[in-house]
Design an enzyme around this catalytic site. Structure first.
Site, mmCIF file in Angstrom:
data_model
loop_
_atom_site.group_PDB
_atom_site.id
_atom_site.type_symbol
_atom_site.label_atom_id
_atom_site.label_comp_id
_atom_site.label_asym_id
_atom_site.label_seq_id
_atom_site.Cartn_x
_atom_site.Cartn_y
_atom_site.Cartn_z
ATOM 1 C CG HIS A 1 33.733 41.636 36.006
ATOM 2 N ND1 HIS A 1 33.509 40.464 36.685
ATOM 3 C CD2 HIS A 1 35.029 41.617 35.664
ATOM 4 C CE1 HIS A 1 34.639 39.766 36.732
ATOM 5 N NE2 HIS A 1 35.583 40.446 36.132
ATOM 6 C CG ASP B 1 38.159 37.854 37.981
ATOM 7 O OD1 ASP B 1 37.592 38.881 37.608
ATOM 8 O OD2 ASP B 1 38.389 36.884 37.218
ATOM 9 C CD GLU C 1 35.009 40.078 32.606
ATOM 10 O OE1 GLU C 1 36.060 40.271 31.992
ATOM 11 O OE2 GLU C 1 34.855 39.081 33.354
ATOM 12 C CD GLU C 2 34.769 36.155 35.336
ATOM 13 O OE1 GLU C 2 35.283 35.540 34.389
ATOM 14 O OE2 GLU C 2 35.441 36.684 36.247
ATOM 15 C CG ASP D 1 38.837 42.150 35.491
ATOM 16 O OD1 ASP D 1 38.945 41.489 36.550
ATOM 17 O OD2 ASP D 1 38.060 41.820 34.576
ATOM 18 C CG HIS E 1 38.850 32.377 36.787
ATOM 19 N ND1 HIS E 1 38.182 32.145 35.595
ATOM 20 C CD2 HIS E 1 38.671 33.697 37.045
ATOM 21 C CE1 HIS E 1 37.665 33.277 35.146
ATOM 22 N NE2 HIS E 1 37.948 34.240 36.017
HETATM 23 ZN ZN LIG Z 1 37.549 39.695 35.834
#
Ligand SMILES: [Zn+2]
Length: 329
Positions: free
Chosen positions: A62, A163, A193-194, A216, A302
């Protein structure tokens, strides 16, 4: 590898605004693809013809990263935001941000805040009042954290949006190694995607792959206080067994491990307790497919200092190239 990661991370690509990054990746993929298309959701689909065109393989990574969107502007010119994706408010605070049009700001908690969530954050762009702020930013504008990449020792790097720029870089680098894939192969750089694996759902339903493998990041359990798993930074490519969105096909898990052994690629197994990936979209598209994921270990997921090991990336690139060339037979 490092340069590709750095280039991809420097593109603004908050969920829903992936076009800038898609253009950069398309340029990188052009020499290695037979065709490159996009779809209405913004997915970038790079196709490479294989030896056996009766089967289709899809790779997915992604392009989007978590970020924020402007919800309203206070009278005094401070900007209120909402999260796009799973934001860690504490890790994001006291940080520089950039809006999609290049406007810079700083993200700050309200003075005296006792709850530390996104509702208590605001952005200061240096405006003197709302009218002044509205010259630069309006409701609905997206913004991202900014963070330079930091090298930690020889082979580890920290930065934002590993990410999943890392996954994009792994698949793009793998494409360079693959001469003729076993099957018709689609390298798909997905959107949104998130917020629920949305881009990959559309792409997988259009492609209808027999085999689907995502790339990922996955959290590690080698930091102070973390527990519940074994994935470690530097432990090699992580072959996903399950996460909360998918139970990977045994056929894919076993084949990836077999190819890793055969090609002397360092690997580990991944069992992720929470979180999903594009793997899930591919698995249930059409009549279903054999789905799996090669994950890249990442500390502090994140947070703006996501930390990875370049050796794990290289192992993941090799494993993608191996499965593309050698397939399942
Ligand atoms: Zn991801």
């Amino acid at each position: 590898m490092y340069n590709t990661i750095k280039k991809y991370i420097s593109c603004f690509s908050v969920t829903g605004s992936e076009k800038y990054l898609a253009d950069v990746i398309a340029e990188d993929m052009a020499p290695y693809a037979d065709s490159i298309t996009t779809d209405p959701m913004g997915n970038l689909i790079c196709f490479k013809k294989g030896k056996d065109s009766s089967k289709r393989m899809m790779f997915a990574a992604h392009m989007d990263e978590i970020g924020f969107v402007v919800t309203y502007i206070e009278k005094n010119g401070y900007i209120r935001v909402s999260n796009v994706g799973g934001i860690n408010a504490v890790a994001s605070s006291s940080h520089e941000v950039e809006f999609i049009n290049g406007t810079k700001g700083v993200l700050i908690f309200e003075s005296g805040a006792t709850e530390y969530n996104v509702k208590k954050l605001y952005v200061d762009i240096g405006a003197k009042d709302r009218k002044d702020a509205e010259k630069k930013v309006h409701v609905g504008d997206y913004l991202a954290l900014t963070q330079n990449i930091v090298r930690l020792g020889n082979r580890r790097i920290a930065g934002k949006a590993m990410d999943d720029r890392l996954g994009c870089a792994v698949i793009a680098e793998a494409a360079k190694l693959i001469k003729t894939p076993a099957y018709d192969t689609y390298f798909v750089f997905t959107t949104q995607e998130e917020v629920g694996l949305r881009g990959s759902k559309a792409a997988a339903n259009a492609i209808l792959p027999l085999y689907g493998i995502a790339c990922d990041v996955t959290p590690t359990y080698d930091t102070i206080g973390s527990q519940g798993g074994e994935v470690a930074l530097g432990g090699g490519a992580a072959i996903k067994v399950k996460d909360s969105s998918v139970i990977c096909s045994k056929k894919v898990v076993d084949r990836l491990a077999e190819l890793a052994e055969k090609n002397k690629i360092k690997y580990q197994y991944e069992v992720l307790l929470a979180g999903g990936t594009d793997t899930a979209s591919m698995q249930v598209a059409g009549a279903g497919c054999y789905a799996g994921c090669i994950s890249v270990p990442c500390r502090y997921v994140h947070q703006p200092v996501e930390t990875i090991d370049l050796k794990d990336c290289e192992a993941s690139v090799k494993l993608f190239a191996a499965i593309a060339e050698e397939g399942f037979e």
